[in-house]
Write an enzyme that holds these catalytic residues in place. Structure first.
Site, PDB file in Angstrom:
ATOM      1  N   SER A 139      35.437 -14.548 -29.446  1.00  0.00           N
ATOM      2  CA  SER A 139      34.271 -13.722 -29.151  1.00  0.00           C
ATOM      3  C   SER A 139      33.457 -13.463 -30.422  1.00  0.00           C
ATOM      4  CB  SER A 139      34.717 -12.382 -28.553  1.00  0.00           C
ATOM      5  OG  SER A 139      33.632 -11.482 -28.594  1.00  0.00           O
ATOM      6  N   HIS A 186      32.876 -17.226 -26.599  1.00  0.00           N
ATOM      7  CA  HIS A 186      32.639 -16.062 -25.743  1.00  0.00           C
ATOM      8  C   HIS A 186      31.492 -15.231 -26.318  1.00  0.00           C
ATOM      9  CE1 HIS A 186      34.082 -13.132 -22.741  1.00  0.00           C
ATOM     10  NE2 HIS A 186      33.799 -12.193 -23.626  1.00  0.00           N
ATOM     11  N   ASP A 235      29.186 -11.883 -25.777  1.00  0.00           N
ATOM     12  CA  ASP A 235      29.168 -10.585 -25.105  1.00  0.00           C
ATOM     13  C   ASP A 235      27.773  -9.979 -25.105  1.00  0.00           C
ATOM     14  OD1 ASP A 235      32.002 -10.011 -24.420  1.00  0.00           O
ATOM     15  OD2 ASP A 235      32.286 -10.298 -26.577  1.00  0.00           O
ATOM     16  N   MET A 280      25.500  -6.905 -24.007  1.00  0.00           N
ATOM     17  CA  MET A 280      25.625  -5.490 -23.615  1.00  0.00           C
ATOM     18  C   MET A 280      24.256  -4.826 -23.603  1.00  0.00           C
ATOM     19  SD  MET A 280      28.753  -4.428 -26.083  1.00  0.00           S
ATOM     20  CE  MET A 280      30.277  -5.350 -26.157  1.00  0.00           C
ATOM     21  N   HIS A 284      29.473 -13.337 -21.111  1.00  0.00           N
ATOM     22  CA  HIS A 284      30.013 -12.149 -20.437  1.00  0.00           C
ATOM     23  C   HIS A 284      28.901 -11.099 -20.362  1.00  0.00           C
ATOM     24  CE1 HIS A 284      33.156  -8.622 -20.829  1.00  0.00           C
ATOM     25  NE2 HIS A 284      32.477  -8.560 -19.696  1.00  0.00           N
ATOM     26  N   MET A 288      27.605  -7.711 -19.656  1.00  0.00           N
ATOM     27  CA  MET A 288      27.933  -6.290 -19.435  1.00  0.00           C
ATOM     28  C   MET A 288      26.610  -5.564 -19.271  1.00  0.00           C
ATOM     29  SD  MET A 288      30.979  -6.001 -22.221  1.00  0.00           S
ATOM     30  CE  MET A 288      30.543  -7.534 -23.005  1.00  0.00           C
ATOM     31  N   MET A 328      39.523  -7.246 -17.715  1.00  0.00           N
ATOM     32  CA  MET A 328      39.303  -6.488 -18.952  1.00  0.00           C
ATOM     33  C   MET A 328      40.611  -5.779 -19.296  1.00  0.00           C
ATOM     34  SD  MET A 328      36.299  -7.154 -20.049  1.00  0.00           S
ATOM     35  CE  MET A 328      36.559  -6.151 -21.519  1.00  0.00           C
ATOM     36  N   GLY A 369      32.749  -2.776 -24.023  1.00  0.00           N
ATOM     37  CA  GLY A 369      31.726  -2.150 -24.856  1.00  0.00           C
ATOM     38  C   GLY A 369      31.951  -2.339 -26.344  1.00  0.00           C
ATOM     39  N   ASP A 375      40.386 -10.323 -21.533  1.00  0.00           N
ATOM     40  CA  ASP A 375      39.414  -9.921 -22.559  1.00  0.00           C
ATOM     41  C   ASP A 375      39.705  -8.518 -23.079  1.00  0.00           C
ATOM     42  OD1 ASP A 375      37.238  -9.614 -24.180  1.00  0.00           O
ATOM     43  OD2 ASP A 375      35.724  -9.819 -22.600  1.00  0.00           O
ATOM     44  N   GLY A 376      40.058  -8.451 -24.366  1.00  0.00           N
ATOM     45  CA  GLY A 376      40.232  -7.156 -25.020  1.00  0.00           C
ATOM     46  C   GLY A 376      41.627  -6.951 -25.583  1.00  0.00           C
ATOM     47  N   GLY A 396      38.392 -11.550 -30.245  1.00  0.00           N
ATOM     48  CA  GLY A 396      37.304 -11.225 -31.161  1.00  0.00           C
ATOM     49  C   GLY A 396      37.841 -10.870 -32.525  1.00  0.00           C
TER      50      GLY A 396
HETATM   51  C1  DX5 Z   1      34.544  -5.996 -25.221  1.00  0.00           C
HETATM   52  C2  DX5 Z   1      34.162  -7.448 -25.156  1.00  0.00           C
HETATM   53  C3  DX5 Z   1      35.148  -8.353 -25.788  1.00  0.00           C
HETATM   54  C4  DX5 Z   1      35.374  -8.105 -27.261  1.00  0.00           C
HETATM   55  C5  DX5 Z   1      36.837  -8.312 -27.485  1.00  0.00           C
HETATM   56  O1  DX5 Z   1      33.759  -5.270 -24.366  1.00  0.00           O
HETATM   57  O2  DX5 Z   1      34.014  -7.874 -23.825  1.00  0.00           O
HETATM   58  O3  DX5 Z   1      34.876  -9.714 -25.540  1.00  0.00           O
HETATM   59  O4  DX5 Z   1      34.647  -8.933 -28.107  1.00  0.00           O
HETATM   60  O5  DX5 Z   1      37.147  -7.919 -28.764  1.00  0.00           O
HETATM   61  P1  DX5 Z   1      38.651  -7.815 -29.266  1.00  0.00           P
HETATM   62  O6  DX5 Z   1      39.275  -9.170 -29.100  1.00  0.00           O
HETATM   63  O7  DX5 Z   1      38.497  -7.413 -30.690  1.00  0.00           O
HETATM   64  O8  DX5 Z   1      39.328  -6.769 -28.435  1.00  0.00           O
HETATM   65 ZN    ZN Z   2      33.807 -10.071 -23.465  1.00  0.00          ZN
END
Ligand code: DX5
Ligand code: ZN
Length: 215
Positions: A8, A33, A35, A37, A66, A68, A137, A142, A175-176, A197
């Site tokens: 990510s 990936h 993200d 937001m 992704h 959000m 998730m 976020g 994810d997360g 990420g």
């Molecule tokens: C969070 C995102 C993730 C984020 C994950 O809302 O959707 O994709 O980048 O980050 P890590 O791997 O650090 O939890």
């Molecule tokens: Zn994500």
């Protein structure tokens, strides 16, 4: 068992985004990936189409977008235009999920649904056949760098059963809070794609971390 890593970019240094993508190109990473937001569906704002357009110019791996955001339907076409290969929308953001997933597929890209930690897997029963991927998730969306929610393992198992029972080939994405320590158990529980990420971008050796995530 498919074993994919989707690094990510949210945790990359945005001043050096090009270098981050080049690093991923040269690594064993599978999907990039991305993200998006909007500050409304989640309490944070990241980036949108102009940034993705630049990433696409040099990316050698599929872009896993992704969303959000509220009302994702308004932007599906735009995200395909700038290079999305997979578009995932939140179950919680879609009033007419069947319509949204059909629209994504009609645009010629893979369609995915994302479930927040509180949303039960059972709500996918009548829509799973349209999902190329389902993302669970494992943190509240976020922010990067949060702690993995352990209950996710139960959800992976339940989702895997639902997919198998319906003879589908839907990929399970997590994810997360994914890291080298929990990667093996996540794959063993039934995950196909692990989003990472901070595990990748905070690592002193991201190439090796991506390799380790797939071991
Ligand atoms: C969070 C995102 C993730 C984020 C994950 O809302 O959707 O994709 O980048 O980050 P890590 O791997 O650090 O939890
Ligand atoms: Zn994500």
């Amino acid at each position: 068992m498919t074993k994919k890593v989707a690094a990510s970019l949210l945790s990359a240094d945005f001043l050096e985004l090009g270098k981050a993508v080049e690093m991923l190109n040269e690594s064993e990473n599978d999907w990039i990936h991305v993200d998006v937001m909007d500050g409304e569906f989640v309490p944070n704002i990241s980036f949108g189409q102009p940034v993705i357009k630049c990433i696409k110019k040099i990316a050698k791996q599929p872009l896993d977008v992704h969303l959000m955001i509220v009302e994702p339907d308004r932007y599906l076409n735009d995200f395909v235009k700038v290079g999305a290969d997979i578009i995932s929308v939140h179950y919680e953001a879609c009033r007419h999920l069947h319509r949204t997933l059909s629209a994504i597929k009609d645009l010629g890209v893979m369609a995915g649904v994302v479930l927040n930690p509180h949303t039960p897997v059972s709500c996918l029963k009548d829509i799973l056949y349209l999902c190329d991927t389902v993302t669970l998730m494992s943190v509240n969306p976020g922010f990067g760098g949060q702690k993995f929610i352990e209950h996710t393992y139960d959800k992976i198992k339940e989702l895997k059963e639902l997919i198998t029972k319906n003879s589908l080939s839907t990929l399970i994405e997590i994810d997360g809070g994914v890291n080298v320590q929990n990667a093996t158990s996540l794959y063993q529980a039934g995950a196909d794609v692990l989003v990472a990420g901070s595990a990748v971008f905070s690592s002193p050796n991201p190439y090796q971390t991506i390799k380790d995530l797939k071991k």
